[in-house]
Motif scaffolding. Structure first.
Motif, mmCIF file in Angstrom:
data_model
loop_
_atom_site.group_PDB
_atom_site.id
_atom_site.type_symbol
_atom_site.label_atom_id
_atom_site.label_comp_id
_atom_site.label_asym_id
_atom_site.label_seq_id
_atom_site.Cartn_x
_atom_site.Cartn_y
_atom_site.Cartn_z
ATOM 1 N N PRO A 135 8.337 11.454 -12.750
ATOM 2 C CA PRO A 135 7.019 12.093 -12.594
ATOM 3 C C PRO A 135 5.902 11.120 -12.206
ATOM 4 O O PRO A 135 4.902 11.523 -11.614
ATOM 5 C CB PRO A 135 6.748 12.703 -13.973
ATOM 6 N N GLU A 136 6.080 9.839 -12.526
ATOM 7 C CA GLU A 136 5.054 8.826 -12.223
ATOM 8 C C GLU A 136 5.444 7.939 -11.036
ATOM 9 O O GLU A 136 4.892 6.854 -10.862
ATOM 10 C CB GLU A 136 4.814 7.948 -13.459
ATOM 11 N N VAL A 137 6.368 8.374 -10.207
ATOM 12 C CA VAL A 137 6.837 7.569 -9.079
ATOM 13 C C VAL A 137 5.670 7.166 -8.175
ATOM 14 O O VAL A 137 4.711 7.920 -8.006
ATOM 15 C CB VAL A 137 7.921 8.328 -8.267
ATOM 16 N N VAL A 138 5.771 5.955 -7.603
ATOM 17 C CA VAL A 138 4.770 5.454 -6.656
ATOM 18 C C VAL A 138 5.508 4.822 -5.479
ATOM 19 O O VAL A 138 6.441 4.054 -5.670
ATOM 20 C CB VAL A 138 3.837 4.403 -7.296
ATOM 21 N N MET A 139 5.061 5.170 -4.264
ATOM 22 C CA MET A 139 5.601 4.568 -3.047
ATOM 23 C C MET A 139 4.471 3.851 -2.325
ATOM 24 O O MET A 139 3.365 4.386 -2.198
ATOM 25 C CB MET A 139 6.197 5.619 -2.122
ATOM 26 N N TYR A 140 4.769 2.647 -1.828
ATOM 27 C CA TYR A 140 3.792 1.828 -1.115
ATOM 28 C C TYR A 140 4.272 1.659 0.322
ATOM 29 O O TYR A 140 5.197 0.891 0.569
ATOM 30 C CB TYR A 140 3.648 0.456 -1.777
ATOM 31 N N GLN A 141 3.653 2.373 1.263
ATOM 32 C CA GLN A 141 4.021 2.278 2.675
ATOM 33 C C GLN A 141 3.016 1.395 3.404
ATOM 34 O O GLN A 141 1.831 1.373 3.060
ATOM 35 C CB GLN A 141 4.015 3.669 3.316
ATOM 36 N N ALA A 142 3.475 0.703 4.451
ATOM 37 C CA ALA A 142 2.600 -0.141 5.269
ATOM 38 C C ALA A 142 1.460 0.697 5.839
ATOM 39 O O ALA A 142 1.691 1.763 6.421
ATOM 40 C CB ALA A 142 3.396 -0.786 6.395
ATOM 41 N N ASP A 143 0.231 0.244 5.665
ATOM 42 C CA ASP A 143 -0.952 0.985 6.122
ATOM 43 C C ASP A 143 -0.961 1.221 7.630
ATOM 44 O O ASP A 143 -1.568 2.176 8.097
ATOM 45 C CB ASP A 143 -2.234 0.256 5.723
ATOM 46 N N SER A 144 -0.280 0.361 8.395
ATOM 47 C CA SER A 144 -0.304 0.492 9.854
ATOM 48 C C SER A 144 0.521 1.673 10.362
ATOM 49 O O SER A 144 0.378 2.070 11.517
ATOM 50 C CB SER A 144 0.206 -0.801 10.503
ATOM 51 N N LEU A 145 1.359 2.246 9.519
ATOM 52 C CA LEU A 145 2.209 3.358 9.945
ATOM 53 C C LEU A 145 1.470 4.689 9.830
ATOM 54 O O LEU A 145 0.563 4.833 9.005
ATOM 55 C CB LEU A 145 3.478 3.393 9.091
ATOM 56 N N PRO A 146 1.850 5.692 10.620
ATOM 57 C CA PRO A 146 1.173 6.990 10.549
ATOM 58 C C PRO A 146 1.301 7.644 9.173
ATOM 59 O O PRO A 146 0.494 8.498 8.825
ATOM 60 C CB PRO A 146 1.875 7.843 11.609
ATOM 61 N N TYR A 147 2.287 7.255 8.413
ATOM 62 C CA TYR A 147 2.499 7.770 7.060
ATOM 63 C C TYR A 147 2.275 6.664 6.031
ATOM 64 O O TYR A 147 2.856 6.668 4.952
ATOM 65 C CB TYR A 147 3.899 8.387 6.925
ATOM 66 N N GLY A 148 1.406 5.712 6.373
ATOM 67 C CA GLY A 148 1.121 4.588 5.493
ATOM 68 C C GLY A 148 0.237 4.971 4.318
ATOM 69 O O GLY A 148 -0.387 6.027 4.297
ATOM 70 N N GLY A 149 0.235 4.098 3.324
ATOM 71 C CA GLY A 149 -0.612 4.296 2.158
ATOM 72 C C GLY A 149 0.181 4.304 0.869
ATOM 73 O O GLY A 149 1.368 3.984 0.843
ATOM 74 N N ILE A 150 -0.488 4.646 -0.199
ATOM 75 C CA ILE A 150 0.143 4.719 -1.521
ATOM 76 C C ILE A 150 0.312 6.194 -1.858
ATOM 77 O O ILE A 150 -0.639 6.969 -1.801
ATOM 78 C CB ILE A 150 -0.710 4.005 -2.582
#
Length: 160
Positions: free
Chosen positions: A55-70
């Motif tokens: 329930p508390e999962v977090v994903m960190y994607q590269a900001d430069s990607l169209p689906y980037g962010g936390i």
């Protein structure tokens, strides 16, 4: 703790913890492929992916990607998957290797992504640091071999 190497064929050495983590990740990756192939949000069932997530999962994607962010929580991962499936029409894993150390798993994924807008195929690798507790994924940290190649595959020719 001793790290445990694994491949698609299973653990290279024994250990219930490693086998449990591998089972969770195999379910997650199968569900991810199916979700993207079905067209993503509104067209695919997120339930199989959600079953793998804390329930508390977090994903960190590269900001430069169209689906980037936390992306936070199963609903955040569902939003990420919706954005990713807008970008990609298919994902095929050619090879996966795993290294387990306690509740941390490093996954090397080599695969082919096909861009939805351009139809371009990109063969690339992504390394992910995953944290798994109580048979649920709690953190996902992907590291792309080449984010520029990802962007180029997604970008229509008139945007180059």
């Amino acid at each position: 703790m001793m790290a445990e190497a694994m491949t698609n064929d299973g653990p290279a050495s024994g250990g219930d913890e490693g086998r449990s983590a591998l089972a969770v990740l195999e379910r997650f990756y199968r569900a991810e492929v199916a979700y993207i192939a079905a067209g993503g949000f509104g067209k695919a069932d997120f339930g199989q992916l959600a079953e793998c997530l804390d329930p508390e999962v977090v994903m960190y994607q590269a900001d430069s990607l169209p689906y980037g962010g936390i992306w936070r929580g199963p609903s955040g991962i569902e939003q990420f998957m919706a954005a990713m499936s807008e970008a990609w029409q298919s994902l095929e894993f050619l090879e996966q290797k795993y290294v387990v150390d306690g509740d941390s798993v490093v996954v090397w994924n080599r695969g082919i992504l096909r861009a939805r807008a351009t139809g371009r195929a990109l063969e690339t690798s992504v390394m992910q640091l995953m944290t798994i507790k109580d048979d649920r994924i709690t953190e996902i940290h992907p590291f792309y071999l080449d984010t520029s190649a990802v962007l180029n595959a997604l970008r229509p020719d008139d945007d180059v």
